[in-house]
Design a protein around this motif. Structure first.
Motif, mmCIF file in Angstrom:
data_model
loop_
_atom_site.group_PDB
_atom_site.id
_atom_site.type_symbol
_atom_site.label_atom_id
_atom_site.label_comp_id
_atom_site.label_asym_id
_atom_site.label_seq_id
_atom_site.Cartn_x
_atom_site.Cartn_y
_atom_site.Cartn_z
ATOM 1 N N UNK A 51 0.831 -1.200 0.000
ATOM 2 C CA UNK A 51 0.000 0.000 0.000
ATOM 3 C C UNK A 51 0.869 1.256 0.000
ATOM 4 N N UNK A 52 0.694 2.162 -0.964
ATOM 5 C CA UNK A 52 1.578 3.335 -1.065
ATOM 6 C C UNK A 52 1.554 4.235 0.163
ATOM 7 N N UNK A 53 0.364 4.502 0.727
ATOM 8 C CA UNK A 53 0.301 5.376 1.899
ATOM 9 C C UNK A 53 0.988 4.733 3.096
ATOM 10 N N UNK A 54 0.726 3.441 3.328
ATOM 11 C CA UNK A 54 1.354 2.759 4.449
ATOM 12 C C UNK A 54 2.869 2.690 4.265
ATOM 13 N N UNK A 55 3.328 2.441 3.032
ATOM 14 C CA UNK A 55 4.765 2.391 2.773
ATOM 15 C C UNK A 55 5.416 3.740 3.058
ATOM 16 N N UNK A 56 4.751 4.828 2.677
ATOM 17 C CA UNK A 56 5.290 6.161 2.961
ATOM 18 C C UNK A 56 5.308 6.425 4.458
ATOM 19 N N UNK A 57 4.261 6.010 5.147
ATOM 20 C CA UNK A 57 4.237 6.194 6.602
ATOM 21 C C UNK A 57 5.418 5.475 7.240
ATOM 22 N N UNK A 58 5.674 4.253 6.819
ATOM 23 C CA UNK A 58 6.795 3.489 7.392
ATOM 24 C C UNK A 58 8.117 4.193 7.118
ATOM 25 N N UNK A 59 8.309 4.635 5.893
ATOM 26 C CA UNK A 59 9.553 5.317 5.559
ATOM 27 C C UNK A 59 9.729 6.624 6.305
ATOM 28 N N UNK A 60 8.640 7.360 6.506
ATOM 29 C CA UNK A 60 8.696 8.629 7.228
ATOM 30 C C UNK A 60 9.112 8.430 8.680
ATOM 31 N N UNK A 61 8.580 7.382 9.308
ATOM 32 C CA UNK A 61 8.777 7.208 10.749
ATOM 33 C C UNK A 61 10.041 6.460 11.120
ATOM 34 N N UNK A 62 10.586 5.663 10.204
ATOM 35 C CA UNK A 62 11.751 4.843 10.559
ATOM 36 C C UNK A 62 12.999 5.157 9.741
ATOM 37 N N UNK A 63 12.841 5.899 8.660
ATOM 38 C CA UNK A 63 14.011 6.172 7.823
ATOM 39 C C UNK A 63 14.063 7.624 7.384
ATOM 40 N N UNK A 64 13.475 8.505 8.203
ATOM 41 C CA UNK A 64 13.574 9.932 7.932
ATOM 42 C C UNK A 64 12.964 10.371 6.626
ATOM 43 N N UNK A 65 12.049 9.570 6.069
ATOM 44 C CA UNK A 65 11.422 9.933 4.806
ATOM 45 C C UNK A 65 12.294 9.707 3.600
ATOM 46 N N UNK A 66 13.404 8.950 3.755
ATOM 47 C CA UNK A 66 14.284 8.694 2.612
ATOM 48 C C UNK A 66 13.492 7.996 1.513
ATOM 49 N N UNK A 67 13.631 8.487 0.292
ATOM 50 C CA UNK A 67 12.809 8.020 -0.827
ATOM 51 C C UNK A 67 12.888 6.516 -1.026
ATOM 52 N N UNK A 68 14.074 5.929 -0.849
ATOM 53 C CA UNK A 68 14.215 4.487 -1.095
ATOM 54 C C UNK A 68 13.370 3.665 -0.134
ATOM 55 N N UNK A 69 13.137 4.205 1.062
ATOM 56 C CA UNK A 69 12.374 3.465 2.066
ATOM 57 C C UNK A 69 10.891 3.812 2.050
ATOM 58 N N UNK A 70 10.479 4.757 1.216
ATOM 59 C CA UNK A 70 9.069 5.151 1.144
ATOM 60 C C UNK A 70 8.357 4.545 -0.055
ATOM 61 N N UNK A 71 9.041 3.681 -0.784
ATOM 62 C CA UNK A 71 8.490 3.090 -2.002
ATOM 63 C C UNK A 71 7.605 1.901 -1.657
ATOM 64 N N UNK A 72 6.402 1.854 -2.248
ATOM 65 C CA UNK A 72 5.539 0.680 -2.099
ATOM 66 C C UNK A 72 6.130 -0.466 -2.919
ATOM 67 N N UNK A 73 6.197 -1.636 -2.311
ATOM 68 C CA UNK A 73 6.785 -2.802 -2.981
ATOM 69 C C UNK A 73 5.850 -3.996 -2.904
ATOM 70 N N UNK A 74 5.725 -4.690 -4.016
ATOM 71 C CA UNK A 74 4.948 -5.922 -4.095
ATOM 72 C C UNK A 74 5.894 -7.081 -3.791
ATOM 73 N N UNK A 75 5.603 -7.834 -2.743
ATOM 74 C CA UNK A 75 6.512 -8.905 -2.346
ATOM 75 C C UNK A 75 6.662 -9.945 -3.440
ATOM 76 N N UNK A 76 5.622 -10.126 -4.272
ATOM 77 C CA UNK A 76 5.709 -11.126 -5.335
ATOM 78 C C UNK A 76 6.626 -10.675 -6.470
ATOM 79 N N UNK A 77 6.948 -9.378 -6.492
ATOM 80 C CA UNK A 77 7.816 -8.853 -7.552
ATOM 81 C C UNK A 77 9.120 -8.305 -6.998
ATOM 82 N N UNK A 78 9.400 -8.564 -5.710
ATOM 83 C CA UNK A 78 10.599 -8.027 -5.067
ATOM 84 C C UNK A 78 11.396 -9.166 -4.451
ATOM 85 N N UNK A 79 12.458 -9.579 -5.128
ATOM 86 C CA UNK A 79 13.305 -10.644 -4.604
ATOM 87 C C UNK A 79 14.116 -10.123 -3.419
ATOM 88 N N UNK A 80 14.416 -10.975 -2.439
ATOM 89 C CA UNK A 80 15.171 -10.523 -1.262
ATOM 90 C C UNK A 80 16.484 -9.829 -1.618
#
Length: 502
Positions: A51-80
């Motif tokens: 979810x884009x809003x939830x992903x942005x919330x997570x990035x804002x609160x734990x990574x200072x809003x850094x763009x790389x951490x605010x990106x919504x990611x689909x686990x089925x399309x994101x290899x570890x």
């Protein structure tokens, strides 16, 4: 020693030497689990959230809003490995010590024990099965990241979903990978959360690290309503203390002692927040239809009552509140504020419907007394009824509305708050409204400095979907010492201390 064993040994040695556990949060939402684990001394290294809003919330609160951490990611399309490379975290198998998350229950539903085992052993055979796909991806992260521990949170129905104990079935696949697994049901109210929220918690630890799993002891007590006890009994029908695999076991939740402080009440949690008197705001024109954004800072009012819980919410390290609140926003419900004002604590939709009919009757009497009678069956009566009475059948929707009690924890907050909010009507007759975004966050134990991306509806959805941070902290506080090679009756990092009513 295999490569996997060497990685596990290196991680365990780092933690025994005092290193902070590094957490990967899958299906993270806005970060309830992350916040609890952070408070217990962990580093939140990364998250995956669709979810884009939830992903942005997570990035804002734990990574200072850094763009790389605010990106919504689909686990089925994101290899570890792609995730860790993108975030600059190096090799996937060395990047994380703990994997946490709440995979959607649908990821496991009706797949069945035999198929789960087959998926675990031959994942490619079921890669295109929509029922198993998210489960495959979750296991892919466990395999690729070799965490010392895995924590899964979900609804109690996970223990009895379509005739399957999914927690036990998932546990068996983790046991195949070298984990000792324990799962239980914990109620958030027993751990300082002002909400009676029942959740399944599964904890798996590598057998090289621990022979068993510790669970948190309650910090508060309350006599749960019968509905919660009945739901728990249904969920536990398939739970067994011993399963097919000796490494997997259901453990009954520790019972709270009455000597503990009583559970935090709704009034203790939100009674300090600025009053929002909905009917007065409506009359003054300050409450209008439209999107609710978080762009108006409301200063603390004169009734600024601070319970120990409020002081915790305002002063949470790293997420401290400020001199005002900017997400204290409510729904525009002009028909219903007057109904809310007349409800008693604990009243639900049948009572609301009857009260609305009484209000309609009073209005019809007033009009008749003024020489403006309204005829039965007329368009005027239909319009008047629509202005006073909600349209839902009071026999089909008994739980759609509920007015909170001031002197008890709130009932379970759901993501459905993002659609109407009638399940949590403020206990204060004067304010006469549903709870605000900040009040929902307080009842879920999110501190005042925690920010939510988006407008009101997405924020409500994020809060309702989240794991209460204080519950997550309770789990993390007993897990972290185990990962460092210790079994303790008391956690390495004490839980937040507050309360005191007996």
């Amino acid at each position: 020693m295999t490569a996997n064993a060497r990685v596990v040994a290196a991680k365990a040695a780092r933690l025994r030497a005092g290193g902070r556990p590094r957490v990967l949060d899958l299906f993270s939402g806005c970060g309830g689990l992350s916040l609890g684990f952070e408070a217990a001394g962990c580093d939140i290294a990364a998250a995956v959230e669709f979810d884009p809003d939830a992903a942005r919330s997570h990035g804002m609160n734990f990574h200072g809003g850094h763009a790389r951490h605010c990106v919504a990611r689909d686990i089925t399309a994101t290899a570890p490995q792609a995730l860790t490379s993108e975030l600059g975290l190096g090799a996937a198998d060395a990047a994380f010590d703990v994997l946490v998350g709440g995979p959607p229950c649908q990821a496991f539903a009706r797949v069945g024990r035999s198929k789960l085992r087959e998926v675990a052993e031959h994942p490619e055979a079921f890669r295109h099965d929509p029922r198993a796909r998210l489960y495959i991806e979750y296991l892919r992260y466990v395999d690729a990241c070799a965490p010392l521990a895995v924590v899964i949170e979900n609804v109690p129905d996970m223990l009895n979903h379509g005739g399957h104990n999914l927690a036990a079935e998932i546990g068996e696949t983790l046991a195949l990978r070298g984990y000792v697994v324990r799962y239980t049901l914990l109620n958030a109210a027993f751990y300082g959360v002002p909400q009676m929220r029942e959740r399944m918690i599964l904890v798996a630890i590598r057998t090289e690290v621990a022979e068993d799993v510790d669970l948190p002891e309650p910090t508060h007590w309350i006599d749960l309503p019968s509905g919660y006890l009945g739901s728990r009994a249904v969920a536990l029908k398939l739970a067994q203390t011993r399963g097919v695999d000796p490494c997997v076991r259901y453990v009954a939740a520790p019972e709270p002692a009455r000597a503990l402080p009583r559970a935090v009440t709704a009034e203790e949690a939100i009674g300090d927040l600025p009053e929002l008197r909905a009917q007065e705001m409506l009359a003054a024109g300050t409450l209008r239809r439209g999107a609710r954004r978080f762009d108006v800072a409301i200063p603390w009012g004169g009734h600024n009552r601070q319970s120990p819980y409020v002081r915790l919410m305002r002063g949470w390290a790293g997420h401290e509140g400020g001199p005002s609140v900017d997400d204290h926003v409510i729904r525009y419900l002009p028909r219903d504020y007057r109904i809310f004002a007349g409800l008693k604590p604990g009243d639900q939709y049948p009572e609301a419907h009857r009260y609305a009919l009484a209000l309609l009757g009073e209005e019809l009497n007033r009009l008749a007394a003024d020489g403006q009678p309204v005829a039965d069956g007329s368009p005027e009566l239909a319009a008047l009824r629509a202005a006073f009475v909600p349209p839902y059948d009071d026999g089909k929707f008994p739980n759609k509305w509920r007015k909170m009690e001031a002197d008890a924890p709130a009932r379970t907050l759901l993501a459905h708050l993002g659609k109407d909010g009638y399940s949590h009507i403020h206990y204060d007759d004067v304010q006469a409204r549903p709870i605000s975004v900040r009040e929902a966050a307080r009842l879920q134990s999110f501190p005042d400095g925690f920010r939510f991306s988006g407008t009101m509806n997405p924020a409500f959805r994020q809060i309702g979907n989240a794991v209460p941070p204080l519950l997550a902290k309770a789990v993390a506080a007993v897990l972290v010492p185990q990962l460092r090679g210790r079994r303790t009756g008391d956690s390495e990092m004490p839980l937040f201390a507050f309360g005191g009513r007996r």
